[in-house]
Motif scaffolding. Sequence first.
Motif, short mmCIF file in Angstrom:
data_model
loop_
_atom_site.label_atom_id
_atom_site.label_comp_id
_atom_site.label_asym_id
_atom_site.label_seq_id
_atom_site.Cartn_x
_atom_site.Cartn_y
_atom_site.Cartn_z
N VAL A 126 -8.61 7.45 16.05
CA VAL A 126 -8.19 6.16 16.62
C VAL A 126 -9.15 5.57 17.71
CG1 VAL A 126 -6.40 5.25 18.02
CG2 VAL A 126 -5.66 6.98 16.27
N ALA A 127 -9.32 4.27 17.40
CA ALA A 127 -10.12 3.51 18.34
C ALA A 127 -9.29 2.38 18.86
CB ALA A 127 -11.39 3.01 17.54
N ALA A 128 -9.77 1.37 19.74
CA ALA A 128 -9.31 0.70 20.42
C ALA A 128 -9.17 -0.66 19.17
CB ALA A 128 -10.04 -0.20 21.62
N PRO A 129 -8.21 -1.61 19.23
CA PRO A 129 -8.13 -2.72 18.15
C PRO A 129 -9.48 -3.60 18.38
CG PRO A 129 -6.12 -2.54 19.21
CD PRO A 129 -7.00 -1.49 19.93
N GLY A 130 -10.10 -3.99 17.39
CA GLY A 130 -11.20 -4.85 17.23
C GLY A 130 -12.68 -4.10 17.49
N GLU A 131 -12.51 -2.76 18.00
CA GLU A 131 -13.84 -2.31 18.19
C GLU A 131 -14.89 -2.33 16.88
OE1 GLU A 131 -15.35 2.67 18.84
OE2 GLU A 131 -13.71 1.79 20.20
N ALA A 132 -16.10 -2.47 17.12
CA ALA A 132 -16.88 -2.50 16.29
C ALA A 132 -17.16 -1.46 15.09
CB ALA A 132 -18.28 -2.94 16.79
N GLY A 133 -16.98 -1.78 14.10
CA GLY A 133 -17.13 -0.69 12.94
C GLY A 133 -15.91 -0.18 12.56
N THR A 134 -14.71 -0.63 13.26
CA THR A 134 -13.49 0.10 12.91
C THR A 134 -12.54 -0.57 12.02
OG1 THR A 134 -12.30 -0.66 14.65
CG2 THR A 134 -13.52 1.17 15.19
N TRP A 135 -11.53 0.07 11.44
CA TRP A 135 -10.66 -0.79 10.54
C TRP A 135 -9.30 -1.14 11.13
CZ3 TRP A 135 -11.98 -0.97 5.22
CH2 TRP A 135 -13.17 -0.34 5.15
N LYS A 136 -8.84 -2.28 11.16
CA LYS A 136 -7.75 -2.69 11.80
C LYS A 136 -6.51 -2.20 10.97
CE LYS A 136 -5.03 -6.73 13.23
NZ LYS A 136 -4.88 -8.21 13.12
N ALA A 137 -5.49 -1.57 11.80
CA ALA A 137 -4.63 -1.08 10.91
C ALA A 137 -3.11 -1.15 11.83
CB ALA A 137 -4.68 0.40 10.75
N ALA A 161 1.11 21.13 17.73
CA ALA A 161 -0.28 20.93 18.15
C ALA A 161 -0.93 19.78 17.55
CB ALA A 161 -1.10 22.43 17.45
N GLY A 162 -0.43 19.37 16.21
CA GLY A 162 -1.17 18.20 15.69
C GLY A 162 0.18 17.06 15.37
N SER A 163 -0.39 15.94 15.33
CA SER A 163 0.34 14.79 15.00
C SER A 163 -0.04 14.02 13.97
CB SER A 163 0.59 13.81 16.03
OG SER A 163 1.25 14.43 16.90
N LEU A 164 0.64 13.41 13.11
CA LEU A 164 0.35 12.72 11.66
C LEU A 164 0.54 11.16 12.17
CD1 LEU A 164 -0.36 12.04 8.68
CD2 LEU A 164 2.02 12.71 8.24
N LEU A 165 -0.34 10.26 12.01
CA LEU A 165 -0.21 8.96 12.04
C LEU A 165 -0.25 8.31 10.59
CD1 LEU A 165 -1.02 9.49 15.11
CD2 LEU A 165 -2.14 7.36 15.15
N ILE A 166 0.66 7.61 10.31
CA ILE A 166 0.94 6.85 8.99
C ILE A 166 0.37 5.66 9.30
CG2 ILE A 166 2.27 6.43 6.99
CD1 ILE A 166 3.90 8.92 7.56
N THR A 167 -0.54 4.75 8.92
CA THR A 167 -0.82 3.37 9.07
C THR A 167 -0.94 2.54 7.91
OG1 THR A 167 -3.34 3.60 9.14
CG2 THR A 167 -2.10 4.57 11.05
N ARG A 197 2.33 4.24 19.35
CA ARG A 197 3.71 4.13 18.95
C ARG A 197 3.91 3.59 17.78
NH1 ARG A 197 4.10 7.14 22.62
NH2 ARG A 197 5.47 6.94 24.53
N SER A 198 4.97 3.85 16.95
CA SER A 198 5.23 2.85 15.61
C SER A 198 5.30 1.18 16.23
CB SER A 198 6.45 3.32 15.15
OG SER A 198 6.75 2.61 13.91
N GLY A 199 4.49 0.68 15.15
CA GLY A 199 4.11 -0.84 15.55
C GLY A 199 3.07 -1.28 16.09
N ASP A 200 2.32 -0.40 16.75
CA ASP A 200 1.12 -0.50 17.54
C ASP A 200 -0.10 -0.97 16.52
OD1 ASP A 200 2.41 0.12 19.80
OD2 ASP A 200 1.07 2.07 20.09
N THR A 201 -0.94 -1.79 16.91
CA THR A 201 -2.20 -2.12 16.27
C THR A 201 -3.47 -1.17 16.76
OG1 THR A 201 -1.40 -4.50 15.82
CG2 THR A 201 -3.78 -4.08 15.64
N ILE A 202 -4.03 -0.61 16.11
CA ILE A 202 -5.01 0.30 16.21
C ILE A 202 -6.46 0.12 15.46
CG2 ILE A 202 -3.61 2.26 17.27
CD1 ILE A 202 -4.14 3.68 14.60
N GLY A 203 -7.26 0.63 16.04
CA GLY A 203 -8.51 0.65 15.23
C GLY A 203 -8.80 2.07 14.34
#
Length: 365
Positions: free
Chosen positions: A294-305, A315-321, A342-348
């Motif tokens: 996960v990266a900040a939204p809009g960070e260079a080289g990342t995918w907006k999701a 120990a682990g979490s699954l993010l479905i985007t 959180r669900s509904g967040d925009t991430i990179g």
Amino acid sequence: MPQAASPHSKGALIEIRGLGKRFGSVVAVDDVSLTIDAGEFVALLGPSGSGKSTVLMSVAGFERPTAGQILIDGVDCTGLPPNKRNIGMVFQHYTLFPHLSVGDNVAFPLKMRGIGKAERRRQAEQALEVVRLSGYAERMPKQLSGGQQQRVALARAIVYNPRVLLMDEPLSALDKNLREEMQIEIKRLHAELGFTVVFVTHDQGEALTMADRIAILKAGRLQQVSPARSLYERPSNLFAAGFIGEMNILPVTWDGEKATFSNNQDIRLPAEALIEPIRPGAAVLAVRPERLSVAAPGEAGTWKATVRDVVYAGAGSLLITHLDDGSEVRLRMPSAGQANVRSGDTIGIRMPPEAVLLYPSGDAA
């Protein structure tokens, strides 16, 4: 660690040559060839109906092949009955005789071989010692837990020092903790006694954990035979990629240097990403969820999701985007530090090019 007093078994070389098996009009096994080295642990893995158990039963002698040969240490065993092959067999269900004691269950194969009572008892006690059930010979099967019953089945399979041990989903009836305990136990026995193991399972994690090599079957045909790491990190086709572990599989357009998604985002790939030469045009990109981050939204080289769901699993979490074009992308990561997603967040999403594999679009999953 207890040791058997009798000489350790040594594994046998198994050669499966052009094996075929039909049941009427149904082709269960189609031209399977596989060499299993002496002392090797090979898992046969595949979905229901893939032919893995039929291959095993053919090696055991319980199924007569329609075509091909099975050689054990160079001897053609294709037409031999099971009792002439010097193999041990452990089934999914323990198949213990409920009216016989543990010791008599273990000694039964020796009785069938004409071994005297005193010697049968001695060898049965040794086999029980090897599987860590010393002192259990006089108990009845109904007095044992599921894991203990499976150990008795193992002791019965190894009591006559076979050179080959065949196992047909032997742990599927156990709960998770017992299954993991028995995985360790079987690996210990393999290392200690040196027999060749052919292990049928539908559990990918079990195969990856236990086997020296894994053979994946689909519709009766071999798809890939590789060590666990090679199979997981570089599946040879899209079926293997989708069957082993989790994999994000996304349609792309390939121009020889970069893969472009339907939303016009692209990723430049190293030559190592190509499993085989691929012509420019439609292709399929594959990447493991744990290789993404996960990266900040809009960070260079990342995918907006957009995050659709966060599944906490200790120990682990699954993010479905979802990407902008609607494609689903899953990420797996340690739960620590992810509490703010959180669900509904925009991430990179960071997608390292070295983590990506590319397959032809016609490579059926």
